[in-house]
Design a protein around this motif. Structure first.
Motif, PDB file in Angstrom:
ATOM      1  N   GLY A 158     -62.244  -9.988   6.696  1.00 56.99           N
ATOM      2  CA  GLY A 158     -62.100  -8.939   7.696  1.00 56.99           C
ATOM      3  C   GLY A 158     -62.564  -9.306   9.090  1.00 56.99           C
ATOM      4  N   GLN A 159     -62.809 -10.575   9.341  1.00 56.64           N
ATOM      5  CA  GLN A 159     -63.253 -11.027  10.660  1.00 56.64           C
ATOM      6  C   GLN A 159     -62.026 -11.474  11.466  1.00 56.64           C
ATOM      7  OE1 GLN A 159     -66.973 -13.372  10.630  1.00 56.64           O
ATOM      8  NE2 GLN A 159     -66.862 -13.161   8.385  1.00 56.64           N
ATOM      9  N   ASP A 160     -61.204 -10.483  11.807  1.00 57.44           N
ATOM     10  CA  ASP A 160     -59.899 -10.753  12.395  1.00 57.44           C
ATOM     11  C   ASP A 160     -59.955 -11.489  13.735  1.00 57.44           C
ATOM     12  OD1 ASP A 160     -58.687  -9.573  10.201  1.00 57.44           O
ATOM     13  OD2 ASP A 160     -58.535  -7.608  11.151  1.00 57.44           O
ATOM     14  N   GLU A 161     -60.892 -11.138  14.587  1.00 60.99           N
ATOM     15  CA  GLU A 161     -60.969 -11.808  15.896  1.00 60.99           C
ATOM     16  C   GLU A 161     -61.288 -13.289  15.731  1.00 60.99           C
ATOM     17  OE1 GLU A 161     -63.173  -9.841  18.997  1.00 60.99           O
ATOM     18  OE2 GLU A 161     -62.442  -7.883  18.351  1.00 60.99           O
ATOM     19  N   LEU A 162     -62.240 -13.600  14.855  1.00 62.70           N
ATOM     20  CA  LEU A 162     -62.576 -15.004  14.607  1.00 62.70           C
ATOM     21  C   LEU A 162     -61.423 -15.729  13.916  1.00 62.70           C
ATOM     22  CD1 LEU A 162     -66.312 -14.690  13.478  1.00 62.70           C
ATOM     23  CD2 LEU A 162     -65.439 -15.572  15.659  1.00 62.70           C
ATOM     24  N   ALA A 163     -60.746 -15.030  13.003  1.00 57.83           N
ATOM     25  CA  ALA A 163     -59.593 -15.627  12.325  1.00 57.83           C
ATOM     26  C   ALA A 163     -58.496 -15.952  13.331  1.00 57.83           C
ATOM     27  CB  ALA A 163     -59.068 -14.689  11.249  1.00 57.83           C
ATOM     28  N   LEU A 164     -58.259 -15.043  14.266  1.00 60.26           N
ATOM     29  CA  LEU A 164     -57.242 -15.272  15.298  1.00 60.26           C
ATOM     30  C   LEU A 164     -57.594 -16.496  16.130  1.00 60.26           C
ATOM     31  CD1 LEU A 164     -54.702 -14.427  16.839  1.00 60.26           C
ATOM     32  CD2 LEU A 164     -56.145 -12.897  18.204  1.00 60.26           C
ATOM     33  N   LYS A 165     -58.866 -16.637  16.504  1.00 57.69           N
ATOM     34  CA  LYS A 165     -59.289 -17.816  17.276  1.00 57.69           C
ATOM     35  C   LYS A 165     -59.079 -19.097  16.475  1.00 57.69           C
ATOM     36  CE  LYS A 165     -62.621 -15.461  20.201  1.00 57.69           C
ATOM     37  NZ  LYS A 165     -64.014 -15.218  20.526  1.00 57.69           N
ATOM     38  N   ALA A 166     -59.365 -19.038  15.179  1.00 57.69           N
ATOM     39  CA  ALA A 166     -59.166 -20.215  14.334  1.00 57.69           C
ATOM     40  C   ALA A 166     -57.695 -20.581  14.253  1.00 57.69           C
ATOM     41  CB  ALA A 166     -59.745 -19.978  12.942  1.00 57.69           C
ATOM     42  N   VAL A 184     -50.901 -15.659  13.528  1.00 56.74           N
ATOM     43  CA  VAL A 184     -51.348 -15.284  14.878  1.00 56.74           C
ATOM     44  C   VAL A 184     -50.661 -13.998  15.318  1.00 56.74           C
ATOM     45  CG1 VAL A 184     -51.195 -15.936  17.328  1.00 56.74           C
ATOM     46  CG2 VAL A 184     -52.052 -17.573  15.652  1.00 56.74           C
ATOM     47  N   GLU A 185     -49.366 -13.912  15.087  1.00 55.79           N
ATOM     48  CA  GLU A 185     -48.611 -12.720  15.471  1.00 55.79           C
ATOM     49  C   GLU A 185     -49.137 -11.481  14.746  1.00 55.79           C
ATOM     50  OE1 GLU A 185     -44.042 -11.182  14.962  1.00 55.79           O
ATOM     51  OE2 GLU A 185     -44.351 -13.307  15.450  1.00 55.79           O
ATOM     52  N   LYS A 186     -49.340 -11.619  13.441  1.00 53.19           N
ATOM     53  CA  LYS A 186     -49.817 -10.487  12.630  1.00 53.19           C
ATOM     54  C   LYS A 186     -51.223 -10.047  13.058  1.00 53.19           C
ATOM     55  CE  LYS A 186     -50.527  -9.299   7.760  1.00 53.19           C
ATOM     56  NZ  LYS A 186     -50.459  -9.797   6.372  1.00 53.19           N
ATOM     57  N   LEU A 187     -52.116 -11.009  13.244  1.00 53.62           N
ATOM     58  CA  LEU A 187     -53.486 -10.670  13.650  1.00 53.62           C
ATOM     59  C   LEU A 187     -53.513 -10.084  15.057  1.00 53.62           C
ATOM     60  CD1 LEU A 187     -55.452 -13.691  12.153  1.00 53.62           C
ATOM     61  CD2 LEU A 187     -55.799 -11.278  11.571  1.00 53.62           C
ATOM     62  N   ALA A 192     -54.437  -5.533  18.438  1.00 59.05           N
ATOM     63  CA  ALA A 192     -53.948  -4.673  19.530  1.00 59.05           C
ATOM     64  C   ALA A 192     -53.872  -3.221  19.055  1.00 59.05           C
ATOM     65  CB  ALA A 192     -52.573  -5.152  19.989  1.00 59.05           C
ATOM     66  N   GLY A 193     -53.465  -2.991  17.818  1.00 59.84           N
ATOM     67  CA  GLY A 193     -53.408  -1.646  17.257  1.00 59.84           C
ATOM     68  C   GLY A 193     -54.775  -1.031  17.115  1.00 59.84           C
ATOM     69  N   ASN A 194     -55.774  -1.842  16.797  1.00 58.56           N
ATOM     70  CA  ASN A 194     -57.152  -1.350  16.656  1.00 58.56           C
ATOM     71  C   ASN A 194     -57.745  -0.942  17.996  1.00 58.56           C
ATOM     72  OD1 ASN A 194     -57.049  -1.797  13.912  1.00 58.56           O
ATOM     73  ND2 ASN A 194     -58.204  -3.722  13.983  1.00 58.56           N
ATOM     74  N   ARG A 195     -57.253  -1.555  19.077  1.00 54.46           N
ATOM     75  CA  ARG A 195     -57.806  -1.270  20.402  1.00 54.46           C
ATOM     76  C   ARG A 195     -57.239  -0.001  21.010  1.00 54.46           C
ATOM     77  NH1 ARG A 195     -56.914  -7.207  21.351  1.00 54.46           N
ATOM     78  NH2 ARG A 195     -58.879  -8.156  20.767  1.00 54.46           N
ATOM     79  N   THR A 196     -56.076   0.465  20.490  1.00 51.53           N
ATOM     80  CA  THR A 196     -55.441   1.657  21.094  1.00 51.53           C
ATOM     81  C   THR A 196     -55.940   2.932  20.467  1.00 51.53           C
ATOM     82  OG1 THR A 196     -53.582   1.478  19.561  1.00 51.53           O
ATOM     83  CG2 THR A 196     -53.343   0.446  21.758  1.00 51.53           C
TER      84      THR A 196
END
Length: 196
Positions: A158-166, A184-187, A192-196
């Motif tokens: 569940g560490q999506d931001e770190l996963a995206l960076k990886a 990358v696209e999915k994350l 982006a959906g979590n931020r809205t």
């Protein structure tokens, strides 16, 4: 063990000298200009970064990964082979023992750390897997299979931001990899959906 690495170079130089025409003798400069494994790997990484065709990129990536398997040690090669056999036979404890021995005998051999990380992951121990992935990346920061393993573990935890960076780091090395592009696209969409 490094002595054995230079023996083929000396043999090649001797063969080249014996077959070279008399007007073009083999000199120290000729031997020095022979490509080193590091130079070849660097050229392969440059080609991988430029290649946009996924099939051609996969072929280049396979060449890079094949070069990583060469430890330069017969003992290490046997231990790695025994580890693979043990994994195939579902004898994970024996496989771990063989891989542990390799990391002690040749701690700079990133492939052993990666194989052990993969085995720990398969056994459900993501903490040990991540520790081994960190060892891989200390030795070889461009070891893209380990980066993919890290990204997978981070995504699963569940560490999506770190996963995206990886995954972005992975694509910086291997841009034509479709699965990484999709991750990358999915994350990115999820974040982006979590931020809205």
């Amino acid at each position: 063990m490094r002595f054995f690495y230079f023996v083929p170079v000396l043999i090649l130089a001797a063969l080249a000298a014996s077959s070279a025409p008399a007007e073009e003798p083999v000199t120290d400069a000729t031997v020095a200009s022979a490509p080193t494994p590091e130079t070849l790997e660097s050229k392969l990484f440059d080609a991988l970064k430029r290649e946009r065709d996924p099939e051609k990129a996969r072929s280049i990536a396979s060449q890079i990964m094949a070069s990583w398997k060469d430890s330069g040690s017969a003992t290490v090669a046997f231990l790695m082979q025994w580890a693979d056999t043990s994994i195939d036979q579902k004898k994970n404890a024996a496989a771990l023992d063989f891989l542990d021995q390799v990391t002690v005998l040749k701690p700079d051999y990133a492939e052993a750390w990666n194989r052990r990380a993969t085995l720990h992951y398969a056994m459900g121990d993501t903490r040990k897997s991540m520790a081994d992935i960190n060892e891989v990346l200390k030795r070889n920061p461009r070891y893209f299979p380990a980066i993919a393993g890290m990204a997978t573990i981070l995504t699963e935890s569940g560490q999506d931001e770190l996963a995206l960076k990886a995954w972005e780091r992975y694509l910086d090395i291997y841009p034509a990899e479709r699965e990484a592009q999709q991750a990358v696209e999915k994350l990115s969409e999820k974040l982006a959906g979590n931020r809205t």
